[in-house]
Design an enzyme around this catalytic site. Structure first.
Site, PDB file in Angstrom:
ATOM      1  N   HIS A 192      69.773  36.022 -87.173  1.00  0.00           N
ATOM      2  CA  HIS A 192      70.266  36.128 -85.797  1.00  0.00           C
ATOM      3  C   HIS A 192      71.742  36.461 -85.715  1.00  0.00           C
ATOM      4  O   HIS A 192      72.255  36.650 -84.614  1.00  0.00           O
ATOM      5  CB  HIS A 192      70.003  34.811 -85.069  1.00  0.00           C
ATOM      6  CG  HIS A 192      70.694  33.624 -85.675  1.00  0.00           C
ATOM      7  ND1 HIS A 192      70.407  33.181 -86.936  1.00  0.00           N
ATOM      8  CD2 HIS A 192      71.653  32.815 -85.199  1.00  0.00           C
ATOM      9  CE1 HIS A 192      71.160  32.128 -87.213  1.00  0.00           C
ATOM     10  NE2 HIS A 192      71.927  31.887 -86.177  1.00  0.00           N
ATOM     11  N   CYS A 193      72.457  36.539 -86.835  1.00  0.00           N
ATOM     12  CA  CYS A 193      73.910  36.740 -86.763  1.00  0.00           C
ATOM     13  C   CYS A 193      74.436  37.851 -87.666  1.00  0.00           C
ATOM     14  O   CYS A 193      75.081  38.784 -87.191  1.00  0.00           O
ATOM     15  CB  CYS A 193      74.634  35.430 -87.118  1.00  0.00           C
ATOM     16  SG  CYS A 193      74.637  34.212 -85.789  1.00  0.00           S
ATOM     17  N   ILE A 194      74.196  37.738 -88.960  1.00  0.00           N
ATOM     18  CA  ILE A 194      74.896  38.578 -89.928  1.00  0.00           C
ATOM     19  C   ILE A 194      74.647  40.074 -89.718  1.00  0.00           C
ATOM     20  O   ILE A 194      75.581  40.876 -89.841  1.00  0.00           O
ATOM     21  CB  ILE A 194      74.550  38.142 -91.365  1.00  0.00           C
ATOM     22  CG1 ILE A 194      75.076  36.712 -91.584  1.00  0.00           C
ATOM     23  CG2 ILE A 194      75.173  39.084 -92.391  1.00  0.00           C
ATOM     24  CD1 ILE A 194      74.650  36.094 -92.888  1.00  0.00           C
TER      25      ILE A 194
END
Length: 437
Positions: free
Chosen positions: A273-275
């Site tokens: 969900h981020c990187i």
């Protein structure tokens, strides 16, 4: 306002709301409720709301028992009725921040949530944005919406801060409870008061920084750092393949240095969900200042290319056995974006499967944690199990996620050919039919 809220925190009189009950929001809501505060989770997905109110857990990082006890005690509940915001003293926004089709930030969920807060916001309320976003969102987007819709003034009538989520699904060492927390408020009193709330709920260190922008940029840096280093090692993996050098052995050699080196590993791309997403937020925002983030964008290009590169390598592995990829039978092992979790958000394995099918391969997948997944509105069903007879049917077994509960020795003994892009079979002694990334 500060003294009033600090007293309510001390006496456990704060009523807390968490907007967004996914991988970030639900664990936070559980921790707030466990700390003794009445907590309501808000979500537009009725299925999530109903499950929580029934005491049914759907997040791997949350204890089934904890959730059930909190619901039965009346400490935790869920709703899709945002008018209950008017009763909240602390509100955390934990909604998704995806990219749009043009790889630009989509903060629609943030804006919608903040508008819902603004309609019902009362005086003496703490509002915190936890969703990852670009620097300036809290001050330039969230604050004006709240002030305009509520007719209240930030700093005088309510406190506002950014406190980035730090969730690593499947990590049992660092959880929501004990991971250090960063708080950047609009004004020192906002940081201090909201910081006090988090210290009462969490065990990890709470660091108060000078502004929301510092906290927002800090979160972007954390994930961009990983993106760049994975990009470096993926590029070296492609080079090592041409040079006939084992990249996995190279990494093991380099990591023996006790300083100045941190090991990163290649793979089919980045997921989660981020990187894979956060660097796009920064590069987009940098253009506003006439700045070109060349190193970051280069790493992103490398990582985005990895699924296609892995498919090209798979095609080469098949060609060595005089098998065309069109019409070949391929088993993909693992579609979660990392080992031993059931999360497939932005998973590169899904792109690998898509590209294999586009080339005409007949592709099945097996993931012990994910029986089915949905992509672009379509649902795909995996194999319920694998055994030596089924594995032997495929021209190629491609390992895209290194789940530890898979019997890799059985795979090695029965597969015709294996393309291991995660080095999952590093402990298998016989390697004649194994090709590494």
């Amino acid at each position: 306002m500060k003294e009033i809220l600090l007293k309510k925190i001390q006496n456990k009189e704060i009523k807390a709301g968490v907007i967004g009950l996914g991988y970030v929001g639900l664990p936070l809501a559980v921790e707030i409720a466990k700390a003794g505060f009445e907590t309501i989770g808000f979500d537009i997905v009725s299925e999530k709301v109903n499950k929580i109110n029934e005491g049914v857990n759907y997040i791997s990082d949350v204890s089934d028992e904890d959730l059930k006890i909190l619901v039965d005690m009346g400490k935790l509940s869920a709703t899709n009725q945002f008018e209950f915001i008017k009763n909240m003293d602390f509100i955390a926004v934990c909604v998704p921040t995806p990219l749009d089709p043009h790889q630009q930030p989509d903060i629609t969920y943030i804006k919608n949530s903040v508008e819902n807060i603004g309609r019902y916001l009362k005086k003496e309320t703490m509002v915190v944005l936890e969703s990852t976003t670009y620097p300036g969102t809290t001050t330039d987007i969230v604050k004006p919406i709240l002030e305009e819709m509520s007719s209240l003034q930030c700093g005088e009538d309510f406190y506002l801060a950014f406190s980035p989520e730090r969730i690593d699904p499947g990590n049992t060492v660092y959880t929501t409870k004990n991971t250090p927390k960063v708080v950047g408020g609009i004004g020192e009193e906002a940081s201090q008061t909201i910081g006090c709330m988090y210290r009462t709920v969490l065990e990890g260190e709470v660091l108060e920084v000078s502004s929301p922008e510092v906290a927002e940029m800090g979160k972007i840096l954390e994930n961009t750092y990983r993106n760049i280093n994975v990009g470096l090692i993926n590029e070296l993996a492609m080079l090592c393949d041409r040079m006939k050098i084992n990249i996995w052995e190279v990494i093991e050699v380099a990591k023996t240095k006790p300083y100045g080196f941190q090991a990163f590993y290649p793979g089919p791309g980045l997921g989660g969900h981020c990187i894979p997403i956060d660097p796009y937020y920064l590069t987009w925002k940098a253009r506003e200042y006439g700045f070109h983030t060349s190193m970051i964008e280069s790493a992103m290009m490398i990582n985005d290319r990895m699924p296609e590169y892995c498919v090209q390598r798979a095609e080469h592995v098949l060609n060595e056995d005089k098998i065309a990829i069109r019409g070949s039978h391929i088993l993909v092992l693992g579609i979660a974006y990392k080992s031993d979790i059931n999360d497939y958000r932005e998973s590169p394995a899904l792109v690998v499967i898509q590209k294999l099918k586009q080339l005409g391969a007949d592709v099945d997948y097996y993931d012990p944690y994910i029986y089915q997944y949905t992509k672009n509105g379509n649902t795909f069903i995996g194999l319920p199990s694998i055994d030596k007879e089924s594995v032997a049917l495929y021209d190629l077994v491609m390992i895209t996620t290194a789940h530890t509960i898979i019997d890799y020795e059985m795979i090695q003994k029965n597969a015709r050919k294996i393309f291991d892009v995660r080095n999952a079979m590093k402990d298998i002694a016989i390697r004649d039919n194994i090709e590494l990334l």
